[in-house]
Design a protein around this motif. Structure first.
Motif, PDB file in Angstrom:
ATOM      1  N   PHE A   1      81.313  23.566  74.099  1.00  0.00           N
ATOM      2  CA  PHE A   1      80.698  24.511  73.185  1.00  0.00           C
ATOM      3  C   PHE A   1      79.847  23.815  72.128  1.00  0.00           C
ATOM      4  CE2 PHE A   1      81.289  28.561  70.569  1.00  0.00           C
ATOM      5  CZ  PHE A   1      80.627  29.350  71.494  1.00  0.00           C
ATOM      6  N   THR A   2      80.247  22.605  71.719  1.00  0.00           N
ATOM      7  CA  THR A   2      79.528  21.923  70.639  1.00  0.00           C
ATOM      8  C   THR A   2      78.579  20.833  71.123  1.00  0.00           C
ATOM      9  OG1 THR A   2      81.341  20.332  70.334  1.00  0.00           O
ATOM     10  CG2 THR A   2      81.409  22.347  69.015  1.00  0.00           C
ATOM     11  N   LYS A   3      78.732  20.377  72.368  1.00  0.00           N
ATOM     12  CA  LYS A   3      77.887  19.298  72.886  1.00  0.00           C
ATOM     13  C   LYS A   3      76.987  19.753  74.040  1.00  0.00           C
ATOM     14  CE  LYS A   3      79.960  16.374  70.104  1.00  0.00           C
ATOM     15  NZ  LYS A   3      79.271  15.850  68.901  1.00  0.00           N
ATOM     16  N   ILE A   4      77.593  20.300  75.091  1.00  0.00           N
ATOM     17  CA  ILE A   4      76.838  20.644  76.290  1.00  0.00           C
ATOM     18  C   ILE A   4      75.991  21.894  76.081  1.00  0.00           C
ATOM     19  CG2 ILE A   4      76.977  21.139  78.761  1.00  0.00           C
ATOM     20  CD1 ILE A   4      77.977  18.352  77.950  1.00  0.00           C
ATOM     21  N   LEU A   5      76.602  22.961  75.594  1.00  0.00           N
ATOM     22  CA  LEU A   5      75.904  24.239  75.436  1.00  0.00           C
ATOM     23  C   LEU A   5      74.668  24.131  74.526  1.00  0.00           C
ATOM     24  CD1 LEU A   5      77.455  27.731  75.094  1.00  0.00           C
ATOM     25  CD2 LEU A   5      75.847  26.971  73.358  1.00  0.00           C
ATOM     26  N   PRO A   6      74.764  23.500  73.345  1.00  0.00           N
ATOM     27  CA  PRO A   6      73.557  23.402  72.506  1.00  0.00           C
ATOM     28  C   PRO A   6      72.428  22.625  73.172  1.00  0.00           C
ATOM     29  CG  PRO A   6      75.520  22.977  71.202  1.00  0.00           C
ATOM     30  CD  PRO A   6      75.959  23.001  72.639  1.00  0.00           C
TER      31      PRO A   6
ATOM     32  N   TYR B   1      71.259  27.562  69.762  1.00  0.00           N
ATOM     33  CA  TYR B   1      72.534  27.304  70.432  1.00  0.00           C
ATOM     34  C   TYR B   1      73.367  26.244  69.722  1.00  0.00           C
ATOM     35  CZ  TYR B   1      71.106  30.593  73.911  1.00  0.00           C
ATOM     36  OH  TYR B   1      70.729  31.761  74.523  1.00  0.00           O
ATOM     37  N   THR B   2      72.890  25.786  68.571  1.00  0.00           N
ATOM     38  CA  THR B   2      73.730  25.039  67.640  1.00  0.00           C
ATOM     39  C   THR B   2      74.353  26.017  66.660  1.00  0.00           C
ATOM     40  OG1 THR B   2      72.286  23.116  67.816  1.00  0.00           O
ATOM     41  CG2 THR B   2      73.777  23.178  65.945  1.00  0.00           C
ATOM     42  N   TYR B   3      73.573  27.026  66.272  1.00  0.00           N
ATOM     43  CA  TYR B   3      74.093  28.093  65.412  1.00  0.00           C
ATOM     44  C   TYR B   3      75.245  28.836  66.080  1.00  0.00           C
ATOM     45  CZ  TYR B   3      74.317  32.874  63.593  1.00  0.00           C
ATOM     46  OH  TYR B   3      74.757  34.086  63.127  1.00  0.00           O
ATOM     47  N   LEU B   4      75.181  28.998  67.401  1.00  0.00           N
ATOM     48  CA  LEU B   4      76.219  29.747  68.113  1.00  0.00           C
ATOM     49  C   LEU B   4      77.629  29.208  67.842  1.00  0.00           C
ATOM     50  CD1 LEU B   4      77.312  31.811  70.152  1.00  0.00           C
ATOM     51  CD2 LEU B   4      76.537  30.320  71.991  1.00  0.00           C
TER      52      LEU B   4
ATOM     53  N   SER C   1      96.069  23.558  73.815  1.00  0.00           N
ATOM     54  CA  SER C   1      95.625  22.340  74.509  1.00  0.00           C
ATOM     55  C   SER C   1      96.081  22.405  75.972  1.00  0.00           C
ATOM     56  CB  SER C   1      96.225  21.105  73.837  1.00  0.00           C
ATOM     57  OG  SER C   1      95.760  20.992  72.506  1.00  0.00           O
ATOM     58  N   PRO C   2      95.363  21.723  76.898  1.00  0.00           N
ATOM     59  CA  PRO C   2      94.150  20.926  76.691  1.00  0.00           C
ATOM     60  C   PRO C   2      92.865  21.742  76.751  1.00  0.00           C
ATOM     61  CG  PRO C   2      94.813  20.746  78.973  1.00  0.00           C
ATOM     62  CD  PRO C   2      95.837  21.641  78.306  1.00  0.00           C
ATOM     63  N   PHE C   3      92.980  23.043  77.050  1.00  0.00           N
ATOM     64  CA  PHE C   3      91.777  23.859  77.198  1.00  0.00           C
ATOM     65  C   PHE C   3      90.966  23.885  75.915  1.00  0.00           C
ATOM     66  CE2 PHE C   3      89.352  27.802  77.185  1.00  0.00           C
ATOM     67  CZ  PHE C   3      88.686  27.678  78.402  1.00  0.00           C
ATOM     68  N   LYS C   4      91.659  23.886  74.771  1.00  0.00           N
ATOM     69  CA  LYS C   4      90.968  23.922  73.482  1.00  0.00           C
ATOM     70  C   LYS C   4      89.997  22.757  73.346  1.00  0.00           C
ATOM     71  CE  LYS C   4      93.180  22.582  69.777  1.00  0.00           C
ATOM     72  NZ  LYS C   4      94.087  22.548  68.598  1.00  0.00           N
ATOM     73  N   GLU C   5      90.444  21.549  73.694  1.00  0.00           N
ATOM     74  CA  GLU C   5      89.603  20.359  73.550  1.00  0.00           C
ATOM     75  C   GLU C   5      88.421  20.385  74.531  1.00  0.00           C
ATOM     76  OE1 GLU C   5      93.304  19.711  71.537  1.00  0.00           O
ATOM     77  OE2 GLU C   5      92.937  20.286  73.630  1.00  0.00           O
ATOM     78  N   ILE C   6      88.687  20.818  75.766  1.00  0.00           N
ATOM     79  CA  ILE C   6      87.623  20.906  76.771  1.00  0.00           C
ATOM     80  C   ILE C   6      86.569  21.921  76.324  1.00  0.00           C
ATOM     81  CG2 ILE C   6      87.092  21.564  79.156  1.00  0.00           C
ATOM     82  CD1 ILE C   6      89.967  20.643  79.853  1.00  0.00           C
ATOM     83  N   TYR C   7      87.046  23.047  75.854  1.00  0.00           N
ATOM     84  CA  TYR C   7      86.156  24.117  75.407  1.00  0.00           C
ATOM     85  C   TYR C   7      85.283  23.656  74.242  1.00  0.00           C
ATOM     86  CZ  TYR C   7      84.888  28.299  72.717  1.00  0.00           C
ATOM     87  OH  TYR C   7      84.220  29.238  71.990  1.00  0.00           O
ATOM     88  N   TYR C   8      85.893  23.000  73.255  1.00  0.00           N
ATOM     89  CA  TYR C   8      85.122  22.592  72.088  1.00  0.00           C
ATOM     90  C   TYR C   8      84.072  21.537  72.432  1.00  0.00           C
ATOM     91  CZ  TYR C   8      87.449  25.295  68.498  1.00  0.00           C
ATOM     92  OH  TYR C   8      87.884  26.344  67.724  1.00  0.00           O
ATOM     93  N   PHE C   9      84.381  20.666  73.378  1.00  0.00           N
ATOM     94  CA  PHE C   9      83.393  19.679  73.809  1.00  0.00           C
ATOM     95  C   PHE C   9      82.206  20.380  74.461  1.00  0.00           C
ATOM     96  CE2 PHE C   9      81.562  16.915  77.080  1.00  0.00           C
ATOM     97  CZ  PHE C   9      81.157  15.850  76.287  1.00  0.00           C
TER      98      PHE C   9
ATOM     99  N   SER D   1      78.591  29.664  64.131  1.00  0.00           N
ATOM    100  CA  SER D   1      78.915  31.034  63.728  1.00  0.00           C
ATOM    101  C   SER D   1      80.262  31.475  64.284  1.00  0.00           C
ATOM    102  CB  SER D   1      77.814  31.996  64.186  1.00  0.00           C
ATOM    103  OG  SER D   1      77.710  32.042  65.596  1.00  0.00           O
ATOM    104  N   VAL D   2      80.607  31.010  65.469  1.00  0.00           N
ATOM    105  CA  VAL D   2      81.915  31.330  66.048  1.00  0.00           C
ATOM    106  C   VAL D   2      83.027  30.685  65.227  1.00  0.00           C
ATOM    107  CG1 VAL D   2      83.412  31.028  68.060  1.00  0.00           C
ATOM    108  CG2 VAL D   2      81.024  31.670  68.380  1.00  0.00           C
ATOM    109  N   ASN D   3      82.803  29.436  64.824  1.00  0.00           N
ATOM    110  CA  ASN D   3      83.808  28.725  64.031  1.00  0.00           C
ATOM    111  C   ASN D   3      84.032  29.403  62.681  1.00  0.00           C
ATOM    112  OD1 ASN D   3      85.550  26.312  63.655  1.00  0.00           O
ATOM    113  ND2 ASN D   3      84.098  25.841  62.015  1.00  0.00           N
ATOM    114  N   GLU D   4      82.971  29.987  62.117  1.00  0.00           N
ATOM    115  CA  GLU D   4      83.057  30.633  60.811  1.00  0.00           C
ATOM    116  C   GLU D   4      83.673  32.032  60.891  1.00  0.00           C
ATOM    117  OE1 GLU D   4      79.482  32.379  58.725  1.00  0.00           O
ATOM    118  OE2 GLU D   4      79.717  30.523  57.599  1.00  0.00           O
TER     119      GLU D   4
END
Length: 243
Positions: free
Chosen positions: A177-182, A195-198, A167-175, A201-204
């Motif tokens: 990666f999961t909201k803006i990028l898709p 870009y929702t699969y991306l 943190s805090p990079f983890k939270e910024i990154y996940y926002f 697949s990274v999380n898995e």
């Protein structure tokens, strides 16, 4: 449920991944560099540099996509690169790219399945995979195939997305990666799921020490991980076990 590009499809992951990359291939390079702010180019350069000490001549680039990793690998003196991918759409973009760069004598692209490579045992001096192993339908089978076509002692370098832990990079990154990028990916690529699969697949994907254990299990040794840019991506280096 396993991460799949198209959850409403009856097709297996391999077929879905091929369809997805065929769909987004015209915009793939634009999105790749835009969404990563070109940091992906730095990661590729660092990954290829991991091969320089062994000075490989014959290199295989698995899941080559549009060939950016293959192009970077030609910076190793006297190297020749065979890039394979299941998406003909991505390979067509790659072929146009290497023609423009006058690299057709150094790079060959072949449509092939990463889990069933059309090469004899012990063919290549080194192997690369850039952002592709998490798309394998069967991860261990794909890695064993790479080991099979590598010469004993051959270097294997993987560049793959990973999960930041601090943190805090983890939270910024996940926002992002999961909201803006898709959202951006959907607008530009016109594919609702790619870009929702991306991020799914990274999380898995079993990153970090988990991936090192798998490498050791399937025929590689001296496996090491080198996190990049706060852990957004990781470079993995290992070597095929010598007979």
């Amino acid at each position: 449920m396993a991460a799949l590009p198209y959850k409403d499809s009856d097709q297996g992951k391999k077929v879905q991944v091929e369809e997805m990359f065929d769909n987004i291939s015209p915009k793939y390079d634009l999105l790749n560099h835009l969404l990563s702010a070109n940091i992906d180019k730095i990661w590729r350069k660092k990954a290829v540099n991991r091969l320089r000490s062994s000075n490989p001549n014959m290199i295989i680039d698995i899941a080559t996509g549009t060939g950016d990793f293959a192009v970077e690998a030609t910076k190793i003196k006297n190297s020749k690169v065979t890039g394979i991918d299941i998406s003909e759409g991505m390979l067509e973009v790659g072929r146009k790219k290497i023609q423009k760069k006058n690299l057709t004598q150094r790079i060959e692209f072949i449509k092939a399945d990463s889990e069933n490579l059309p090469f004899s045992d012990n063919t290549f001096d080194a192997a690369l995979v850039g952002f592709g192993v998490r798309n394998f339908e069967n991860l261990e089978r794909g890695l064993r195939e790479i080991s099979r076509v590598l010469k004993p002692g051959g270097a294997f370098v993987v560049l793959e997305f990973s999960k930041p832990r601090k943190s805090p990079f983890k939270e910024i990154y996940y926002f992002y990666f999961t909201k803006i990028l898709p959202a951006l990916g959907k607008i530009v690529s016109k594919d609702n799921r790619a870009y929702t699969y991306l991020p799914e697949s990274v999380n898995e994907f079993p990153d970090g020490d988990n991936f090192l254990m798998i490498l050791n299990k399937v025929g590689f040794n001296d496996a090491k991980a080198f996190p990049q840019t706060f852990g957004i991506a990781t470079i993995y280096q290992s070597f095929k076990v010598k007979n």
